[in-house]
Design a protein around this motif. Structure first.
Motif, PDB file in Angstrom:
ATOM      1  N   VAL A   1      11.151   5.984   0.302  1.00  0.00           N
ATOM      2  CA  VAL A   1       9.906   5.928   1.148  1.00  0.00           C
ATOM      3  C   VAL A   1       8.669   7.218   0.862  1.00  0.00           C
ATOM      4  N   LEU A   2       9.035   8.586   0.255  1.00  0.00           N
ATOM      5  CA  LEU A   2       8.070   9.419  -0.561  1.00  0.00           C
ATOM      6  C   LEU A   2       7.264   8.596  -1.841  1.00  0.00           C
ATOM      7  N   VAL A   3       7.503   7.437  -2.681  1.00  0.00           N
ATOM      8  CA  VAL A   3       6.945   7.191  -3.335  1.00  0.00           C
ATOM      9  C   VAL A   3       5.930   6.472  -2.975  1.00  0.00           C
ATOM     10  N   GLY A   4       6.711   5.001  -1.933  1.00  0.00           N
ATOM     11  CA  GLY A   4       5.606   4.608  -0.845  1.00  0.00           C
ATOM     12  C   GLY A   4       4.333   5.153  -0.198  1.00  0.00           C
ATOM     13  N   SER A   5       5.180   6.347  -0.194  1.00  0.00           N
ATOM     14  CA  SER A   5       3.489   7.475   0.171  1.00  0.00           C
ATOM     15  C   SER A   5       2.650   7.659  -0.559  1.00  0.00           C
ATOM     16  N   ILE A   6       3.398   7.880  -1.622  1.00  0.00           N
ATOM     17  CA  ILE A   6       2.341   8.337  -3.127  1.00  0.00           C
ATOM     18  C   ILE A   6       1.263   7.671  -3.302  1.00  0.00           C
ATOM     19  N   ILE A   7       2.126   6.331  -3.458  1.00  0.00           N
ATOM     20  CA  ILE A   7       1.021   5.694  -3.800  1.00  0.00           C
ATOM     21  C   ILE A   7       0.068   4.878  -2.659  1.00  0.00           C
ATOM     22  N   ALA A   8       0.170   4.802  -1.192  1.00  0.00           N
ATOM     23  CA  ALA A   8      -0.322   4.866  -0.105  1.00  0.00           C
ATOM     24  C   ALA A   8      -1.618   5.764  -0.920  1.00  0.00           C
ATOM     25  N   ALA A   9      -1.173   7.589  -1.433  1.00  0.00           N
ATOM     26  CA  ALA A   9      -2.440   8.002  -0.526  1.00  0.00           C
ATOM     27  C   ALA A   9      -2.649   7.408  -1.948  1.00  0.00           C
ATOM     28  N   ILE A  10      -2.885   7.292  -3.409  1.00  0.00           N
ATOM     29  CA  ILE A  10      -3.074   7.105  -4.853  1.00  0.00           C
ATOM     30  C   ILE A  10      -4.293   5.604  -4.144  1.00  0.00           C
ATOM     31  N   GLY A  11      -3.674   5.215  -3.546  1.00  0.00           N
ATOM     32  CA  GLY A  11      -4.871   4.126  -2.864  1.00  0.00           C
ATOM     33  C   GLY A  11      -6.419   4.784  -2.162  1.00  0.00           C
ATOM     34  N   LEU A  12      -6.000   5.255  -1.131  1.00  0.00           N
ATOM     35  CA  LEU A  12      -6.440   5.846  -0.369  1.00  0.00           C
ATOM     36  C   LEU A  12      -7.424   6.521  -0.762  1.00  0.00           C
ATOM     37  N   GLY A  13      -7.190   6.963  -2.236  1.00  0.00           N
ATOM     38  CA  GLY A  13      -8.766   7.754  -2.908  1.00  0.00           C
ATOM     39  C   GLY A  13      -9.021   6.836  -3.620  1.00  0.00           C
ATOM     40  N   PHE A  14      -8.805   5.979  -3.866  1.00  0.00           N
ATOM     41  CA  PHE A  14      -9.412   5.354  -5.140  1.00  0.00           C
ATOM     42  C   PHE A  14     -10.193   4.030  -3.648  1.00  0.00           C
TER      43      PHE A  14
END
Length: 307
Positions: free
Chosen positions: A164-177
Motif C-alpha cells: 500500500v505504501l509503494v502504491g501510494s508513492i506511485i500515486a503521488a508521482i503520478g499526481l506530480g506528472f
C-alpha cells in the motif's frame, strides 16, 4: 529484486549471529540455535500463549525490516515509475487519443499503482519468509508461543503495508506528472478504491507467504515475480482498454485475474471499468480468504519451515 541485495545481512556462518530487522539469533558451532530448542517443540497448550504483544513484536520487526532499507524498498519503484510516467504518460501519451474519454496518463495511473502494490506486497512476504528459512532465524519465531494465525497475520500485514505504501508513492508521482501537464485526476469512488487496493495488497502478501515457503533458492523468487506476476499485470489492461482487443482475445483476457484488479482500482479513480466491479470485488475477497487459510494451514503443517 531489490530485497535480494539485503540477503548478505544474514549470511550463514557457524558461530555467528544472524540479525534481521531487530531479531538476533545466536548460533553455536553446531549450526543450531543457542537454546537448542527444536522447531516443533512449542506445540499444544503452549502454542498461542504469546498474546497480542508477541504479535506486535513480530509485526514491528517485519515492518522495520523494509522501512530501515528505503534504498532497497522505496527508491527502485520510484525510479521505475518516473520512467513509466515520463515515457508512456507524457511522451507517448501526447500522441495517443483519449481512452474511454480519459487522457492516456490518467488512464494508465491506476494500473501502475496496482503493478507496484502487487509486486511489493508479494516480494516482501516471499523474501522475508525465504530469507528467514535460509538463515535459520525463522526458528526463533517458530519456537515462540505465538499461534500460527498470529505468525501469518504479522507477515501478511507488514507485507500488505509495504504494498500500500509503494502504491501510494506511485500515486503521488503520478499526481506530480498530472500537475505538470495540467491534468486533473478524479476520485469517483474512494471507498471502492481503498477496498480494492487493500484487498489486492493482502491477497498478494498471502501469495508471497506461499511463494516464500515453496522457494528453494533466490532464483525461485525471481521467477515468480518477474516471469509470472508482472506479465499477468501488464496483460491485465494497464496500458489499454479491453474494448481495444478483438475477439477472442478480449474474452480470453477476462480469464486473467489481474484484469479485474486493475479495473477495480480504475473504477475507484475514474468511475470506469471494463468488468462488473461488484463481481470482481466479491471474487477478490473470497480468493483472499482462501489463500490466507492456506497460509495458516501450511504453517501448521510446517511446510517449508522444518526439514
Amino acid at each position: 529484486m531489490s530485497d535480494r541485495d539485503s540477503a548478505t545481512d544474514g549470511t550463514r556462518s557457524d558461530g555467528s549471529s544472524r540479525t534481521d530487522g531487530g531479531l538476533t539469533t545466536e548460533t553455536g558451532t553446531g549450526g543450531g540455535t543457542a537454546t537448542d530448542t527444536d522447531v516443533t517443540t512449542t506445540t499444544g497448550k503452549h502454542r498461542g500463549t504469546g498474546g497480542f504483544g508477541g504479535f506486535l513484536t513480530l509485526l514491528r520487526r517485519e515492518i522495520l525490516r523494509f522501512v530501515r532499507r528505503p534504498r532497497n524498498t522505496f527508491v527502485p519503484p520510484m525510479i521505475t515509475n518516473v520512467l513509466y510516467f515520463a515515457v508512456f504518460g507524457v511522451i507517448l501519451g501526447g500522441r495517443i487519443d483519449q481512452i474511454a474519454g480519459f487522457q492516456y496518463i490518467v488512464f494508465i495511473l491506476p494500473g501502475l499503482i496496482v503493478l507496484g502494490t502487487i509486486s511489493n506486497a508479494f516480494e516482501n512476504a516471499s523474501f522475508s519468509i525465504f530469507h528467514g528459512r535460509w538463515n535459520d532465524y525463522i526458528e526463533a519465531v517458530l519456537t515462540s508461543p505465538l499461534s500460527h494465525r498470529s505468525m501469518v497475520a504479522a507477515y501478511l500485514l507488514s507485507s500488505a503495508l509495504r504494498g500500500v505504501l509503494v502504491g501510494s508513492i506511485i500515486a503521488a508521482i503520478g499526481l506530480g506528472f498530472l500537475f505538470v501537464t495540467g491534468t486533473t485526476l478524479p476520485v469517483a469512488h474512494p471507498v471502492y478504491l481503498a477496498t480494492f487496493l487493500v484487498l489486492i495488497a493482502v491477497l498478494f502478501a498471502a501469495f508471497g507467504i506461499v511463494g516464500g515457503l515453496w522457494s528453494r533458492d533466490f532464483d525461485y523468487l525471481t521467477v515468480l515475480n518477474q516471469f509470472i506476476i508482472r506479465p499477468l499485470v501488464f496483460f491485465g489492461g494497464v496500458f489499454y482498454a479491453l474494448d481495444a482487443l478483438p475477439e477472442p482475445y478480449r474474452t480470453i483476457s477476462l480469464l486473467n485475474p489481474m484484469v479485474h484488479m486493475v479495473n477495480g482500482v480504475r473504477y475507484g479513480f475514474l468511475g470506469y471499468s471494463d468488468v462488473p466491479v461488484n463481481l470482481a470485488l466479491g471474487a477478490l475477497a473470497g480468493l483472499t480468504v482462501v489463500v490466507i487459510v492456506v497460509d495458516v494451514w501450511l504453517f501448521k503443517r510446517g511446510y517449508g519451515l522444518v526439514e
